[in-house]
Design a protein around this motif. Structure first.
Motif, PDB file in Angstrom:
ATOM      1  N   TYR A 188       0.811  -1.220   0.000  1.00 44.47           N
ATOM      2  CA  TYR A 188       0.000   0.000   0.000  1.00 44.47           C
ATOM      3  C   TYR A 188       0.844   1.270   0.000  1.00 44.47           C
ATOM      4  O   TYR A 188       0.322   2.366  -0.249  1.00 44.47           O
ATOM      5  CB  TYR A 188      -0.960   0.005   1.190  1.00 44.47           C
ATOM      6  N   MET A 189       2.139   1.139   0.244  1.00 41.16           N
ATOM      7  CA  MET A 189       3.022   2.299   0.221  1.00 41.16           C
ATOM      8  C   MET A 189       3.601   2.567  -1.172  1.00 41.16           C
ATOM      9  O   MET A 189       4.253   3.587  -1.385  1.00 41.16           O
ATOM     10  CB  MET A 189       4.172   2.096   1.217  1.00 41.16           C
ATOM     11  N   ARG A 191       3.837   3.873  -4.899  1.00 40.01           N
ATOM     12  CA  ARG A 191       3.261   5.105  -5.439  1.00 40.01           C
ATOM     13  C   ARG A 191       2.643   4.940  -6.816  1.00 40.01           C
ATOM     14  O   ARG A 191       2.054   5.880  -7.352  1.00 40.01           O
ATOM     15  CB  ARG A 191       4.335   6.198  -5.485  1.00 40.01           C
ATOM     16  N   TYR A 250      -9.672  15.996   2.597  1.00 40.90           N
ATOM     17  CA  TYR A 250      -8.416  15.328   2.250  1.00 40.90           C
ATOM     18  C   TYR A 250      -8.377  15.061   0.747  1.00 40.90           C
ATOM     19  O   TYR A 250      -9.228  14.362   0.222  1.00 40.90           O
ATOM     20  CB  TYR A 250      -8.274  14.009   3.012  1.00 40.90           C
ATOM     21  N   PRO A 252      -5.682  13.901  -2.586  1.00 47.73           N
ATOM     22  CA  PRO A 252      -4.409  13.193  -2.796  1.00 47.73           C
ATOM     23  C   PRO A 252      -3.260  14.147  -3.118  1.00 47.73           C
ATOM     24  O   PRO A 252      -3.428  15.113  -3.862  1.00 47.73           O
ATOM     25  CB  PRO A 252      -4.708  12.294  -4.006  1.00 47.73           C
ATOM     26  N   SER A 256       1.038  10.872  -5.027  1.00 47.25           N
ATOM     27  CA  SER A 256       0.303   9.750  -4.438  1.00 47.25           C
ATOM     28  C   SER A 256      -0.160   8.759  -5.493  1.00 47.25           C
ATOM     29  O   SER A 256      -0.190   9.035  -6.696  1.00 47.25           O
ATOM     30  CB  SER A 256      -0.912  10.265  -3.668  1.00 47.25           C
ATOM     31  N   ARG A 276       3.987  15.420  -2.708  1.00 49.38           N
ATOM     32  CA  ARG A 276       3.605  14.751  -1.465  1.00 49.38           C
ATOM     33  C   ARG A 276       3.003  13.390  -1.800  1.00 49.38           C
ATOM     34  O   ARG A 276       2.182  13.273  -2.701  1.00 49.38           O
ATOM     35  CB  ARG A 276       2.615  15.618  -0.693  1.00 49.38           C
ATOM     36  N   ASP A 277       3.406  12.369  -1.025  1.00 46.40           N
ATOM     37  CA  ASP A 277       2.927  11.014  -1.278  1.00 46.40           C
ATOM     38  C   ASP A 277       1.526  10.784  -0.736  1.00 46.40           C
ATOM     39  O   ASP A 277       0.712  10.110  -1.358  1.00 46.40           O
ATOM     40  CB  ASP A 277       3.864   9.980  -0.639  1.00 46.40           C
ATOM     41  N   GLY A 278       1.260  11.311   0.452  1.00 47.17           N
ATOM     42  CA  GLY A 278      -0.023  11.059   1.104  1.00 47.17           C
ATOM     43  C   GLY A 278      -1.065  12.091   0.751  1.00 47.17           C
ATOM     44  O   GLY A 278      -1.013  12.755  -0.285  1.00 47.17           O
ATOM     45  N   SER A 279      -2.037  12.250   1.660  1.00 46.89           N
ATOM     46  CA  SER A 279      -3.126  13.188   1.430  1.00 46.89           C
ATOM     47  C   SER A 279      -2.779  14.587   1.927  1.00 46.89           C
ATOM     48  O   SER A 279      -1.941  14.758   2.818  1.00 46.89           O
ATOM     49  CB  SER A 279      -4.395  12.703   2.140  1.00 46.89           C
TER      50      SER A 279
END
Length: 376
Positions: A188-189, A191, A250, A252, A256, A276-279
């Motif tokens: 899940y990590m 990209r 939030y 993405p 992401s 940025r990878d996350g939200s």
């Protein structure tokens, strides 16, 4: 050269060509310093065919220390010698505990469901899920919460390994002290959608279904890249995602997984430039600043989708968004549609929805599976 090694090389080479179409990060063929064949590598997963065993290195996505989350040697014989620092794991697994439905789904798809003897967070398996039925009949055991699982129950199941999704600063020492081999599924990590889907090859190696896993992944790549190609040269609609919840919206980040899928589906995403990878946690004004002119608005809910009238009551900013005004809001009810499981190992299925919604002329006459247009 062994048959397994030759097959691995051909599979990796094919995947490289497929992934290039959408620029996905995925398989690569080469040689390790020891001369063995590097069967494939995703951002956080490396598998090397060492002849007598398969070496698996799962990188730590949370800390740049170079120390992996796991260093395994998948062996089919107890007589196999493995290097120091490797945890030997006898495969194919016959008894395993798999914490998440995200991972039980591909295990069952591989035809290895009988090797799943326990799961965590049993209440989160949907009624239609095969595991839910097996839990009800006692064929699969509930080992408690994924946050604090019962090592005693896992030991009672005589599980050879536990497959779980690692969290930052999570502590699996209780399981490890009990002598249980932990396989941290950090998929899940990843990209990129195809980079994540490639982890089915690890599941294939764990459950003795390598050829089937390779075939599934190859077909996923083919379908995904065909969909990417279908949007080439088309105008890119501006797309907004998700909704305001408890004052926070939030969206993405630009690096992401979801931002990548939107780009592959031929969309213009307002925050694609944000590294940025996350939200990104924004307020309504922050979203309107860049997303008010969105042509299409996608959101996910758990439970019945709101009507346009209900949405405007809970999120007054909606009436200022072009997609809302034009009736182009699409909602996925995640309590009814298995999007979270499917997007992990079958991203092409969700990408298909996006292409249909963003570019209906690319797939004429087809209807989305996960998303429905919001009622007025």
């Amino acid at each position: 050269m062994t048959t397994r090694t030759a097959s691995a090389i051909l599979t990796a080479m094919a995947a490289c060509l497929l992934l290039a179409a959408c620029g996905g990060k995925g398989s690569a063929t080469g040689h390790s310093p020891g001369g063995d064949t590097l069967t494939h590598t995703s951002e956080f997963l490396t598998m090397i065919d060492r002849g007598d065993y398969t070496e698996v290195v799962i990188a730590d996505p949370f800390h740049a220390t170079g120390v992996p989350l796991a260093h395994l040697a998948l062996v089919d014989s107890e007589d196999c010698d493995v290097p120091n620092g490797c945890t030997a794991l006898r495969v194919p697994l016959e008894r395993s505990v798999v914490f998440s439905s995200v991972h039980t789904s591909p295990v069952f798809e591989l035809g290895a469901g009988e090797a799943v003897t326990g799961v965590a967070d049993a209440g989160y398996f949907a009624d239609g899920d095969t595991v839910a039925s097996l839990l009800a009949t006692g064929h699969v055991a509930d080992v408690g919460s994924s946050v604090s699982p019962s090592a005693e129950r896992i030991l009672a199941l005589e599980a050879q390994a536990v497959l779980l999704s690692p969290m930052q600063n999570s502590d699996n020492s209780v399981l490890r002290r009990s002598g249980i081999t932990v396989v941290p599924m950090a998929d899940y990590m990843e990209r990129t959608p195809l980079g994540r889907a490639e982890w089915i090859k690890l599941l294939g190696a764990l459950y003795g279904c390598e050829e089937k896993a390779d075939s599934i992944y190859k077909n996923v790549c083919l379908s995904y890249n065909r969909l990417c190609s279908a949007t080439e040269g088309k105008a890119r609609p501006r797309v907004l995602t998700e909704n305001l919840i408890s004052g926070v919206w939030y969206v993405p980040g630009g690096r992401s997984y979801m931002a990548r899928m939107l780009a592959d589906a031929g969309a213009d995403y307002p925050w694609s430039h944000i590294e940025r990878d996350g939200s990104l946690p924004l307020d309504a004004s922050g979203v309107l600043d860049k997303g008010a002119d969105a042509d299409i608005w996608l959101m996910r809910t758990f439970g019945a989708a709101p009507s346009a009238r209900e949405l405007k009551k809970t999120n007054p900013a909606a009436e200022h968004i072009k997609a809302f005004k034009n009736g182009n809001v699409y909602v996925c009810d995640t309590s009814q549609k298995n999007i979270f499981n499917d997007i992990a190992f079958h991203p092409e299925r969700v990408l298909r929805d996006f292409v249909i919604i963003f570019h209906p002329d690319a797939l004429p006459g087809e209807q989305p599976h996960y998303y429905e247009k919001m009622t007025r």
